[in-house]
Motif scaffolding. Structure first.
Motif, PDB file in Angstrom:
ATOM      1  N   ILE A   2      20.519 -12.773 -22.212  1.00  0.00           N
ATOM      2  CA  ILE A   2      21.339 -11.749 -22.146  1.00  0.00           C
ATOM      3  C   ILE A   2      22.263 -11.422 -22.888  1.00  0.00           C
ATOM      4  N   THR A   3      23.159 -12.637 -23.240  1.00  0.00           N
ATOM      5  CA  THR A   3      24.545 -12.478 -23.818  1.00  0.00           C
ATOM      6  C   THR A   3      24.017 -12.134 -25.278  1.00  0.00           C
ATOM      7  N   LYS A   4      23.103 -13.082 -25.885  1.00  0.00           N
ATOM      8  CA  LYS A   4      22.737 -12.902 -27.194  1.00  0.00           C
ATOM      9  C   LYS A   4      22.117 -11.388 -27.621  1.00  0.00           C
ATOM     10  N   TYR A   5      20.998 -11.205 -26.879  1.00  0.00           N
ATOM     11  CA  TYR A   5      20.268  -9.783 -27.085  1.00  0.00           C
ATOM     12  C   TYR A   5      20.851  -8.638 -26.516  1.00  0.00           C
ATOM     13  N   GLN A   6      21.858  -8.645 -25.474  1.00  0.00           N
ATOM     14  CA  GLN A   6      22.248  -7.488 -24.564  1.00  0.00           C
ATOM     15  C   GLN A   6      21.099  -6.702 -24.149  1.00  0.00           C
ATOM     16  N   ARG A  34      16.610 -10.688 -14.912  1.00  0.00           N
ATOM     17  CA  ARG A  34      18.048 -10.490 -14.778  1.00  0.00           C
ATOM     18  C   ARG A  34      18.291  -9.144 -15.488  1.00  0.00           C
ATOM     19  N   GLY A  35      18.847  -8.339 -14.800  1.00  0.00           N
ATOM     20  CA  GLY A  35      19.091  -6.948 -15.616  1.00  0.00           C
ATOM     21  C   GLY A  35      20.569  -6.930 -16.428  1.00  0.00           C
ATOM     22  N   TYR A  36      20.432  -6.076 -17.144  1.00  0.00           N
ATOM     23  CA  TYR A  36      21.655  -5.931 -18.024  1.00  0.00           C
ATOM     24  C   TYR A  36      21.398  -4.130 -18.572  1.00  0.00           C
ATOM     25  N   PRO A  88      26.051  -3.271 -27.462  1.00  0.00           N
ATOM     26  CA  PRO A  88      27.265  -3.886 -26.559  1.00  0.00           C
ATOM     27  C   PRO A  88      28.525  -3.176 -26.290  1.00  0.00           C
ATOM     28  N   LYS A  89      29.014  -3.154 -24.953  1.00  0.00           N
ATOM     29  CA  LYS A  89      30.410  -2.288 -24.681  1.00  0.00           C
ATOM     30  C   LYS A  89      30.888  -3.625 -23.867  1.00  0.00           C
ATOM     31  N   GLU A 199      38.353 -17.842 -26.799  1.00  0.00           N
ATOM     32  CA  GLU A 199      37.028 -18.052 -26.958  1.00  0.00           C
ATOM     33  C   GLU A 199      36.517 -16.848 -27.195  1.00  0.00           C
ATOM     34  N   ILE A 200      35.793 -16.694 -28.361  1.00  0.00           N
ATOM     35  CA  ILE A 200      35.013 -15.397 -28.704  1.00  0.00           C
ATOM     36  C   ILE A 200      33.735 -15.331 -28.010  1.00  0.00           C
ATOM     37  N   LYS A 201      33.567 -13.999 -27.664  1.00  0.00           N
ATOM     38  CA  LYS A 201      32.648 -13.731 -26.922  1.00  0.00           C
ATOM     39  C   LYS A 201      31.587 -12.944 -27.479  1.00  0.00           C
ATOM     40  N   ASP A 202      32.140 -11.975 -28.497  1.00  0.00           N
ATOM     41  CA  ASP A 202      31.238 -11.212 -29.254  1.00  0.00           C
ATOM     42  C   ASP A 202      32.188 -10.683 -30.533  1.00  0.00           C
TER      43      ASP A 202
END
Length: 213
Positions: A2-6, A34-36, A88-89, A199-202
């Motif tokens: 989820i984090t990688k592909y949003q 898992r939803g996103y 990504p937002k 820590e870089i998240k995006d």
């Protein structure tokens, strides 16, 4: 994932069942979802008409899809979501210019980590227009990307599970790469002295320059 592909994610395993009455075998794809980005993954799956079950919560659930319906479900998902904006937002509490970051602020925000939890996400900050040159970027032990901010802030940015390919995409021998970055404030105690760390998240690359002075 989820984090990688949003994107919403289904992780499914192929399972073979046998109908005891007819002695015929049939295949299912079963696992969890898992939803996103959408209000309810459960509703999205149930409304498709191709999902045997979608049980649990709106965005955390168990899923089962018959193998015979799997391709139809993929076609349905691709068609229904083709115009959905998954860009990504990130909601951030502060937006900084690189030279105006105060290390004391970063340490103060990081010290509040005991407050984060369910319903209270960790505080996030954004840095806009950060220039990266060969002098302020390094790849440590081949997996940890480190970017040092300009000036005397003593603030460093860290990205774990990086790669040589990612490092090379941000490295410029004579020029610079400009990024906007979102991260989480942390306290680095590696040397026994507390120093501010993000820590870089995006991040996104917004520019490149052939020469940088």
């Amino acid at each position: 994932l989820i984090t990688k592909y949003q994107r919403p994610v289904l992780i499914l395993n192929q399972t073979v069942y046998k109908n005891e009455e007819t002695n015929e075998s049939y295949e299912m794809w079963e696992g969890s979802g898992r939803g996103y980005g959408i209000d309810s993954l459960q509703s999205f799956l149930s409304d498709s008409g191709f999902v045997r079950y979608a049980e649990g919560h709106d965005n955390a659930l168990g899923v089962g899809i018959a193998d015979a319906d799997f391709d139809k479900f993929i076609e349905y998902a691709n068609g229904t979501l083709k115009d959905f904006d998954f860009t990504p937002k990130h909601k951030v509490d502060f937006i900084y210019e690189p030279k105006k970051i105060n290390g004391t602020d970063i340490l103060e925000i990081a010290s509040m980590k005991n407050l984060w939890g369910q319903g209270v996400p960790s505080s996030m900050i954004a840095i806009e227009g950060l220039n990266i040159s060969k002098d302020n970027i390094q790849l440590m032990k081949g997996t940890t990307l480190k970017i040092t901010l300009p000036g005397d802030s003593q603030v460093s940015l860290i990205k774990f599970r990086s790669s040589n390919e990612e490092y090379e995409s941000l490295y410029s021998e004579l020029g610079c790469v400009t990024i906007n970055v979102v991260g989480e404030c942390q306290i680095n105690n590696f040397t026994g002295v507390e120093t501010p760390q993000i820590e870089i998240k995006d991040y996104e690359i917004v520019g490149r320059a052939a020469y940088y002075f």
